[in-house]
Design an enzyme around this catalytic site. Structure first.
Site, PDB file in Angstrom:
ATOM      1  N   CYS A  84      34.921  99.477  33.820  1.00  0.00           N
ATOM      2  CA  CYS A  84      34.814  98.433  34.840  1.00  0.00           C
ATOM      3  C   CYS A  84      35.731  98.733  36.032  1.00  0.00           C
ATOM      4  O   CYS A  84      35.439  99.654  36.779  1.00  0.00           O
ATOM      5  CB  CYS A  84      35.083  97.075  34.188  1.00  0.00           C
ATOM      6  SG  CYS A  84      34.359  95.731  35.117  1.00  0.00           S
ATOM      7  N   HIS A 179      32.603  96.534  29.165  1.00  0.00           N
ATOM      8  CA  HIS A 179      33.838  96.558  28.374  1.00  0.00           C
ATOM      9  C   HIS A 179      33.530  96.736  26.890  1.00  0.00           C
ATOM     10  O   HIS A 179      33.372  95.750  26.178  1.00  0.00           O
ATOM     11  CB  HIS A 179      34.574  95.220  28.517  1.00  0.00           C
ATOM     12  CG  HIS A 179      35.122  94.958  29.867  1.00  0.00           C
ATOM     13  ND1 HIS A 179      36.417  95.277  30.221  1.00  0.00           N
ATOM     14  CD2 HIS A 179      34.569  94.396  30.954  1.00  0.00           C
ATOM     15  CE1 HIS A 179      36.629  94.931  31.465  1.00  0.00           C
ATOM     16  NE2 HIS A 179      35.525  94.389  31.941  1.00  0.00           N
ATOM     17  N   GLU A 181      35.645  97.613  24.717  1.00  0.00           N
ATOM     18  CA  GLU A 181      36.871  97.306  23.961  1.00  0.00           C
ATOM     19  C   GLU A 181      36.961  95.841  23.550  1.00  0.00           C
ATOM     20  O   GLU A 181      37.761  95.494  22.690  1.00  0.00           O
ATOM     21  CB  GLU A 181      38.120  97.717  24.768  1.00  0.00           C
ATOM     22  CG  GLU A 181      38.495  96.827  25.942  1.00  0.00           C
ATOM     23  CD  GLU A 181      37.620  96.998  27.172  1.00  0.00           C
ATOM     24  OE1 GLU A 181      36.647  97.786  27.123  1.00  0.00           O
ATOM     25  OE2 GLU A 181      37.900  96.308  28.172  1.00  0.00           O
TER      26      GLU A 181
HETATM   27  N1  GLN Z   1      35.492  93.100  39.895  1.00  0.00           N
HETATM   28  C1  GLN Z   1      36.590  93.891  39.417  1.00  0.00           C
HETATM   29  C2  GLN Z   1      37.031  94.907  40.436  1.00  0.00           C
HETATM   30  O1  GLN Z   1      36.516  95.001  41.487  1.00  0.00           O
HETATM   31  C3  GLN Z   1      36.277  94.578  38.115  1.00  0.00           C
HETATM   32  C4  GLN Z   1      36.112  93.573  36.987  1.00  0.00           C
HETATM   33  C5  GLN Z   1      36.487  94.100  35.641  1.00  0.00           C
HETATM   34  O2  GLN Z   1      37.172  95.107  35.506  1.00  0.00           O
HETATM   35  N2  GLN Z   1      36.110  93.367  34.632  1.00  0.00           N
HETATM   36  O3  GLN Z   1      37.932  95.667  40.190  1.00  0.00           O
END
Ligand code: GLN
Length: 200
Positions: A84, A179, A181
Site C-alpha cells: 500500500c 494488506h 499482513e
Molecule cells: N492512501 C495512503 C497513501 O497515500 C496509503 C494507504 C495505506 O497504506 N493503507 O500513502
C-alpha cells in the site's frame, strides 16, 4: 521456510502498520529488526515498507536521513516488499501525490494514490494471484493505490476483476496495493524472504 538461516530483515518503522509485518515475518521464522536509522538499515538484508501514509513516510525518511541510504540499497539490489503506502514509496512515479511528494523508486511503475475514492475507501476481496497458486488471496484494501502504468521489466502478479493492477514484481522488488499482513495471508512475505535468501 528456514527463516533462521537467513540474515536479519527489517521493517521500515518510522510510520505505518509496523507491528503486523514484524509479527508475520517472525511467524515465518525470520530475525526481524525495526529500521529507523541508516545504521539499522545497514544491518538488514531486506526490507518491508508497511502501509500507512506515503506522504508522511516520504517526509520522515528525508528528516531521518534515510532516503538516500534506502535509494542506494534499492539500487544495489536489496529485496524490498512494499504494501500500500509501501508500494507508493517503491514506485518511480506517483499520480495524485501531495505537492512535492517524493518516492524512493526502484519499481518502473506509476501508481495512483487513493485510487478508489471516498465512496469505496476500504474493501476486501478474494484475489487470484497465479504465482502464489491456490487458494486466492484474501486482500484487504485500505485507501489503496492502483498501478496505472508498468514498464517492460515489471511482472504483473494480480489484477482486480476490472483489470486494474494491484500486485507487481520487478526483480527483487515486490509491491501490493493491499494488506496481506492484516488477514493472516503469509505467502507474499514468504516470497519476500525467498528473494532475501536468493540475494544472500
Ligand atoms: N492512501 C495512503 C497513501 O497515500 C496509503 C494507504 C495505506 O497504506 N493503507 O500513502
Amino acid at each position: 521456510m528456514a527463516g533462521n538461516s537467513l540474515p536479519p530483515v527489517g521493517v521500515f518503522a518510522l510510520q505505518g502498520d509496523v507491528r503486523e509485518h514484524v509479527a508475520v515475518l517472525r511467524d515465518l521464522g525470520a530475525d526481524v529488526r525495526e529500521v529507523r536509522t541508516p545504521a539499522q538499515l545497514d544491518e538488514v538484508a531486506g526490507l518491508v515498507i508497511p502501509g500507512g501514509e506515503s506522504s508522511v513516510m516520504d517526509k520522515l525518511s528525508r528528516l531521518f536521513a534515510l532516503q538516500e541510504p534506502l535509494r542506494a540499497r534499492i539500487r544495489a539490489g536489496m529485496p524490498v516488499y512494499g504494501t500500500c503506502a509501501g508500494l507508493i514509496m517503491l514506485a518511480d512515479r506517483v499520480h495524485d501525490g501531495i505537492d512535492g511528494q517524493q518516492t524512493l523508486g526502484g519499481l518502473d511503475v506509476a501508481v495512483r494514490r487513493n485510487a478508489f475514492g471516498n465512496q469505496l475507501d476500504s474493501f476486501e476481496t478474494a484475489l487470484d494471484v497465479p504465482v502464489l497458486g491456490e487458494p486466492p488471496v484474501h486482500a484487504v484494501f485500505i485507501r489503496a493505490p492502483v498501478v496505472d502504468e508498468v514498464g517492460p521489466e515489471v511482472e504483473v502478479l494480480a489484477r482486480l476483476d476490472d483489470g486494474r493492477i494491484v500486485a507487481v514484481e520487478q526483480g527483487r522488488l515486490l509491491g501490493t496495493s493491499f494488506h496481506p499482513e492484516v488477514s493472516g495471508e503469509r505467502r507474499f512475505h514468504e516470497r519476500f524472504l525467498g528473494h532475501v535468501a536468493a540475494a544472500s
